[in-house]
Design an enzyme around this catalytic site. Structure first.
Site, PDB file in Angstrom:
ATOM      1  N   LYS A  93       5.314 -46.106  61.894  1.00 52.15           N
ATOM      2  CA  LYS A  93       4.679 -46.398  63.186  1.00 52.15           C
ATOM      3  C   LYS A  93       5.421 -47.567  63.826  1.00 52.15           C
ATOM      4  O   LYS A  93       5.280 -48.715  63.407  1.00 52.15           O
ATOM      5  CB  LYS A  93       3.209 -46.745  62.970  1.00 52.15           C
ATOM      6  CG  LYS A  93       2.436 -46.966  64.252  1.00 52.15           C
ATOM      7  CD  LYS A  93       0.942 -47.108  63.946  1.00 52.15           C
ATOM      8  CE  LYS A  93       0.141 -47.325  65.206  1.00 52.15           C
ATOM      9  NZ  LYS A  93       0.496 -48.557  65.922  1.00 52.15           N
ATOM     10  N   CYS A  96       9.963 -88.776  76.731  1.00 56.25           N
ATOM     11  CA  CYS A  96      10.924 -87.993  75.956  1.00 56.25           C
ATOM     12  C   CYS A  96      11.170 -88.688  74.614  1.00 56.25           C
ATOM     13  O   CYS A  96      11.498 -89.872  74.595  1.00 56.25           O
ATOM     14  CB  CYS A  96      12.233 -87.862  76.729  1.00 56.25           C
ATOM     15  SG  CYS A  96      13.556 -87.146  75.736  1.00 56.25           S
TER      16      CYS A  96
HETATM   17 ZN   LIG Z   1      15.288 -87.327  77.169  1.00 57.04          ZN
END
Ligand SMILES: [Zn+2]
Length: 718
Positions: free
Chosen positions: A161, A455
């Site tokens: 399947k 960041c």
């Molecule tokens: Zn960065």
């Protein structure tokens, strides 16, 4: 909550809306009669009242998941969870049959139509399959058929399947007419343009005597290999990887850009038919269908098992489950079909599934493990991707310590907290996925996870995108982004520098030797040794690999630059239009207007703007300038972008009948492709002749496609 959902679904104007409206109406009505109230005190309700309330709730929930699965190709829950909801619903419907009166029936098949494409009615309904979760359920299906028709035994065909997207392809007098999605089982959506991009689907059946009309039924899917390659390229391009080959296949068929569809490595396979006219010419058995379709040049399922009797049936199903991991495509069960077509016709169709077939679903691979932490990865485009750090666990034959969480929205939706015990599934055997939290095991001291707004690499503020789901670091001096860019440029999909991975690139950046890809070409052996990338021999090899990549085709260099919106196929078009990197660096808006140098590339406004915006940045122009000086992107070979193999890499092994090696290489080059003498992961095809050498084994290990002389000729249009 319900009111809001009704509203947002309203404009799609499809069945789910109907269900939602009815469900919410029903809740209101029931509430006013005191049977069930969403806001009332539920503690005094009898078991029956709770059951009835739950039934209504379940229908609404299933309708919502159907919408996510079929129409948006973005399921929120696993198949096993979905099937569990369905089973619970069926159990309640049996208990309270009065609630089953037509009005409220949720379409069993779901509905994949988006409302923006042409719609066509299937000549024969395109149904779902009844599902068995235990061997007992499978055997009772077989027994039921036997007792109903008073047969001693019947042949069954057991098929894998395939877990993809169902498709119906119509041929009339042997000619392709159209490809239609399942839709609601009666009416589906025209996806011809995209399906025609799939390799191996003939526009014309290879037969002198085709049927008047045949609706071939099958599945569009993505192989694990294709899935892996595509996700590698996406991660390298700073994009979010696809979660499952099935949603990738389904999503791809709904795309508006067939060019992008071509890059999605879709495959197609058939395992049955709907309408067949004239019906007297229809195959007499399911196995006969396979022989016929194969003779027409139609790709069909392989590894079928014909069985007679319950023991053989169970053995075949068990064998398939054991071999599950060996299949190159996602499969989630075995389909058992009664082989004889006349018996199939006698059994007929139910409302949502044929009565002559049963899908036996394999158990899902799901485990629990602890979430130890969440690490934030910074992609090439600055996209921040959260990655779950998990307590090591075995799942599907390998140990897992990490899983992508895709974005902050996913964490928020699951309210994922560090220290939680989470459910982990190995979606499609490839990418482990966190699918939920075991709330019963949550520590009372746990706190809500807050997605960082800085960041982690450079500390710059990470901004939310327009959709307020993804966060990006927009710093132009972010070290993590710089590293990802180099990784992408060096990857096998781009210029293909072997032996330089993320770890070595990090070493070189830490040593201050490399800031951009151009710096790679200035590296010398002592630099590399000093930076600790390895012995002198390793360093020497790396320098020669880097130097060798100067000869990479222009399109590979362009792709390696990582220009937003420019994937492989657009890179090839740009390369054909500009011929060398220096010319590309001078590209202007005028080039893209009629009569301009790049008028033929056919980019839409978004891609065009992305290219021009990229070239407008000083740092990018400076980088390209340096690459030109270093001799990159100078290969001005004539690129025939119409050729199917343009830009690909061929390697040969063994003697090719009637073709010298030199002739073969010339043919490859004439088609705009390249040849190499050794197999590496950058290669696309290994052409195998008589008495092949060790390259064959190597190609298989690396997943390079192995082809014979016949396919080679076909690829080159000979
Ligand atoms: Zn960065």
């Amino acid at each position: 909550m319900i009111g809001v959902s009704c509203y947002s679904l309203f404009f799609r104007g499809a069945i789910v809306v109907r269900v939602w409206l009815l469900v919410s109406m029903c809740i209101c009505l029931a509430g006013s009669f005191g049977v069930y109230s969403t806001f009332g005190d539920t503690s005094k309700l009898s078991e029956e009242e709770r059951g009835r309330g739950r039934l209504v709730e379940l229908r609404a929930e299933i309708a919502r998941h159907d919408d996510l699965y079929y129409r948006k190709a973005a399921p929120e829950i696993s198949d096993a969870d979905y099937d569990a909801l369905k089973r619970e619903l069926h159990r309640l419907e049996e208990l309270y049959p009065d609630l089953q009166d037509g009005l409220l029936i949720v379409d069993e098949i779901g509905d994949d139509r988006s409302g923006v494409r042409g719609e066509f009615r299937h000549f024969a309904p395109m149904l779902s399959l009844e599902k068995a979760y235990t061997e007992e359920a499978l055997l009772s299906f077989y027994d039921r058929v036997l007792s109903q028709l008073t047969f001693e035994e019947l042949d069954c065909l057991v098929e894998p399947k395939v877990d993809g997207m169902a498709i119906s392809v119509l041929y009339e007098r042997g000619e392709f007419v159209r490809a239609v999605s399942r839709g609601n089982g009666r009416v589906g959506e025209d996806v011809s343009e995209n399906v025609l991009r799939i390799e191996g689907l003939p526009r014309r059946l290879e037969t002198e005597s085709p049927p008047e009309r045949v609706e071939l039924r099958g599945e569009v899917y993505v192989s694990f290999e294709g899935f892996r390659r595509l996700n590698e390229a996406r991660v390298a391009a700073g994009e979010e990887p696809f979660a499952h080959p099935r949603s990738l296949a389904a999503g791809s068929l709904k795309l508006d850009d067939p060019e992008v569809v071509s890059e999605r490595s879709l495959s197609i396979v058939f395992f049955g038919y709907g309408a067949f006219e004239p019906v007297e010419e229809a195959p007499e058995t399911q196995s006969g269908f396979y022989g016929l379709a194969q003779s027409w040049g139609i790709p069909v399922l392989e590894e079928l098992r014909k069985t007679r009797g319950t023991e053989a049936l169970l053995a075949a199903v068990r064998e398939m489950e054991e071999r599950r991991v060996l299949y190159p495509f996602p499969m989630d069960g075995a389909v058992v079909k009664i082989d004889r077509a006349d018996v199939q016709r006698e059994l007929g169709l139910g409302t949502s599934a044929p009565r002559w077939a049963m899908a036996y679903k394999f158990a899902e691979k799901r485990v629990e493990t602890r979430l130890l932490g969440i690490r934030i990865q910074v992609g090439r485009t600055g996209l921040l991707t959260p990655v779950a750090e998990l307590e090591e666990i075995r799942l599907g034959g390998s140990s897992i310590r990490r899983a992508s969480l895709h974005n902050g929205g996913v964490i928020e939706r699951m309210d994922l907290r560090i220290g939680d015990v989470v459910y982990l599934e190995r979606a499609g055997e490839v990418i482990p996925n966190v699918v939920g939290v075991n709330l019963a095991k949550r520590k009372s001291s746990s706190t809500k996870y807050v997605f960082p707004d800085l960041c982690p690499s450079c500390g710059y503020a990470a901004e939310l995108d327009e959709g307020r789901v993804e966060r990006y670091c927009r710093s132009s001096t972010c070290p993590a982004q710089a590293q990802r860019k180099i990784e992408h440029f060096a990857s096998s999909r781009a210029v293909g520098i072997e032996g330089i991975g993320p770890a070595k690139i990090a070493d070189l950046m830490d040593a201050g030797l490399v800031e951009t890809v151009a710096d790679l070409y200035l590296l010398e052996v002592p630099d590399l040794v000093q930076a600790g990338v390895g012995s002198e021999a390793v360093a020497r090899k790396l320098v020669s690999e880097i130097s060798g990549s100067r000869a990479a085709s222009l399109w590979r260099v362009l792709f390696g630059l990582g220009i937003p919106e420019v994937g492989v196929s657009r890179s090839k078009k740009l390369a054909a239009a500009y011929g060398d990197l220096a010319a590309f660096a001078r590209a202007s808006a005028l080039d893209f207007s009629p009569g301009g140098r790049a008028a033929e590339v056919g980019f839409g406004p978004v891609a065009r703007e992305a290219v021009l915006a990229y070239l407008s940045l000083d740092e990018n122009r400076e980088l390209i300038g340096r690459l030109v000086e270093l001799g990159l992107g100078a290969r001005s070979e004539v690129m025939d972008t119409r050729s199917e193999v343009a830009g690909t890499i061929f390697v040969f092994t063994g003697a090719l009948e009637g073709l010298s090696r030199k002739e073969a290489m010339a043919l490859v080059e004439a088609a705009g492709a390249e040849t190499r003498s050794a197999v590496s992961s950058a290669c696309d095809f290994l052409v195998v002749g008589k008495e092949p050498g060790a390259k064959l084994q190597k190609a298989r290990e690396l997943g390079v496609e192995v082809i014979g002389l016949e396919k080679f000729r076909r690829l080159l249009g000979l």
